[in-house]
Design a protein around this motif. Structure first.
Motif, PDB file in Angstrom:
ATOM      1  N   SER A  11      -3.382  -0.404   0.420  1.00  0.00           N
ATOM      2  CA  SER A  11      -3.467   0.847   1.182  1.00  0.00           C
ATOM      3  C   SER A  11      -3.903   0.542   2.603  1.00  0.00           C
ATOM      4  O   SER A  11      -4.945  -0.078   2.825  1.00  0.00           O
ATOM      5  CB  SER A  11      -4.466   1.816   0.542  1.00  0.00           C
ATOM      6  OG  SER A  11      -4.613   2.964   1.359  1.00  0.00           O
ATOM      7  N   LEU A  12      -3.090   0.984   3.552  1.00  0.00           N
ATOM      8  CA  LEU A  12      -3.407   0.811   4.964  1.00  0.00           C
ATOM      9  C   LEU A  12      -3.760   2.147   5.606  1.00  0.00           C
ATOM     10  O   LEU A  12      -3.666   2.296   6.819  1.00  0.00           O
ATOM     11  CB  LEU A  12      -2.222   0.154   5.685  1.00  0.00           C
ATOM     12  CG  LEU A  12      -1.863  -1.239   5.163  1.00  0.00           C
ATOM     13  CD1 LEU A  12      -0.629  -1.788   5.884  1.00  0.00           C
ATOM     14  CD2 LEU A  12      -3.033  -2.203   5.325  1.00  0.00           C
ATOM     15  N   LEU A  13      -4.165   3.106   4.779  1.00  0.00           N
ATOM     16  CA  LEU A  13      -4.529   4.435   5.250  1.00  0.00           C
ATOM     17  C   LEU A  13      -5.705   4.936   4.418  1.00  0.00           C
ATOM     18  O   LEU A  13      -5.631   4.982   3.194  1.00  0.00           O
ATOM     19  CB  LEU A  13      -3.331   5.382   5.111  1.00  0.00           C
ATOM     20  CG  LEU A  13      -3.496   6.804   5.635  1.00  0.00           C
ATOM     21  CD1 LEU A  13      -3.701   6.801   7.146  1.00  0.00           C
ATOM     22  CD2 LEU A  13      -2.289   7.650   5.268  1.00  0.00           C
ATOM     23  N   ALA A  14      -6.795   5.286   5.096  1.00  0.00           N
ATOM     24  CA  ALA A  14      -8.019   5.672   4.387  1.00  0.00           C
ATOM     25  C   ALA A  14      -7.800   6.858   3.456  1.00  0.00           C
ATOM     26  O   ALA A  14      -8.325   6.884   2.338  1.00  0.00           O
ATOM     27  CB  ALA A  14      -9.127   5.973   5.400  1.00  0.00           C
ATOM     28  N   SER A  15      -7.033   7.842   3.910  1.00  0.00           N
ATOM     29  CA  SER A  15      -6.801   9.016   3.059  1.00  0.00           C
ATOM     30  C   SER A  15      -5.972   8.655   1.832  1.00  0.00           C
ATOM     31  O   SER A  15      -6.191   9.197   0.745  1.00  0.00           O
ATOM     32  CB  SER A  15      -6.112  10.118   3.857  1.00  0.00           C
ATOM     33  OG  SER A  15      -4.890   9.666   4.399  1.00  0.00           O
TER      34      SER A  15
END
Length: 320
Positions: A11-15
């Motif tokens: 995952s390269l997106l916190a959300s």
């Protein structure tokens, strides 16, 4: 992708990471971005990305660095714009089946373009890239379903979305009762403090659910720069400070910048003690499940203890 067995996820997106957690798939996560910091158990995972600008400096200098990168991109190549670097060798080692990224904002997080450029340097690695594109609340819920589909957890994702929507509906009904027919408080939300930037995207919807009226920013549109003259002319009832990417502690460091401005003391919100700081990194600016908690935090700031909804006491602070 290896269907039916455990997937290897980056995952390269916190959300997106928070959505993966909500769906019970953290055990399949093998790598994360430098911004993925919740839930705490993911902190031991390897970092696949890093930021290329100096973030240990003033807000104005960070803004200047980003502006300079944009100008270089217009003059030169697309590579000049990227604020983030992906560790290509680590990507090769981790051998992901799925990579989650986003197309909404190249400043806020690692983008699909960044991932594509990184994968072009590798041979034999063909993960599925799932890009999220949240601009408004309905997009966030669609992203949750998109993540659920990719992880073969669509029914669970649908159930979660229904629950999130019901919580927001409950908040809206509570706020309506507390307002008791009076006009909605006029609220300004600042997503950056130096220079001033007013929040957009899903923030107007969160404010509406919390029982207020956002006076800057439009649903589904990017945040916009704001002059002190515009802020003073609008003179909001309540002023909320939630810089993108900043913790509550880091936000508090910038409060003196506002307080030193000649127009600060003239603002109604300051004079009436209705200025609040919110952890924008963990809440308002993170387009995942905790947007519901963000709306409830906003409601707590607007209506005080009368709201009677439990919120994170460490997620916000009364300034004046």
């Amino acid at each position: 992708m290896r269907k039916g067995i455990s997937m290897r996820i980056i995952s390269l997106l916190a959300s997106a990471t928070e959505m993966i957690a909500a769906l019970g798939c953290l055990d399949q996560l093998v790598g994360r971005s430098h911004e993925c910091d919740y839930p705490p158990q993911i902190l031991s995972l390897p970092l696949v990305s890093a930021v290329r600008i100096n973030t240990e400096t003033s807000s104005r200098e960070i803004d200047a660095q980003i502006k300079q990168l944009r100008e270089r991109a217009q003059e030169n190549t697309l590579e000049a714009l990227s604020i983030y670097a992906i560790n290509v060798e680590l990507l090769r080692e981790l051998q992901p089946d799925v990579i989650f990224t986003q197309t909404q904002c190249e400043v806020c997080a690692v983008s699909e373009r960044d991932v594509t450029l990184a994968l072009q340097q590798l041979t034999g690695l063909h993960p599925r890239i799932v890009s999220l594109a949240p601009y408004r609340l309905c997009d966030v819920w669609e992203d949750m379903l998109r993540v659920g589909t990719a992880l073969e957890r669509l029914p669970q994702a649908q159930e979660l979305v229904t629950g999130y929507q019901q919580r927001l509906q409950n908040l809206s009904e509570t706020a309506t009762r507390l307002r008791a027919g009076a006009r909605k408080p006029r609220i300004a939300v600042l997503e950056w403090l130096d220079p001033l930037i007013a929040a957009g995207n899903w923030t107007p919807e969160l404010i509406e659910n919390a029982g207020g009226e956002l006076i800057f920013g439009e649903v589904g549109l990017h945040s916009t720069r704001l002059s002190w003259e515009e802020l003073q002319a609008a003179d909001p009832d309540i002023l909320l400070l939630a810089p993108c990417g900043y913790s509550l502690e880091r936000t508090m460091e910038d409060i003196p910048i506002l307080q030193k401005h000649p127009a600060w003391q003239a603002l109604k919100a300051v004079q009436q003690g209705r200025v609040y700081a919110l952890d924008g990194n963990q809440y308002l600016n993170r387009s995942g499940p905790r947007l519901v908690e963000s709306a409830e935090l906003l409601g707590r700031m607007i209506w005080g203890e009368e709201l009677n909804i439990e919120v994170d006491p460490h997620g916000w602070q009364h300034i004046a």
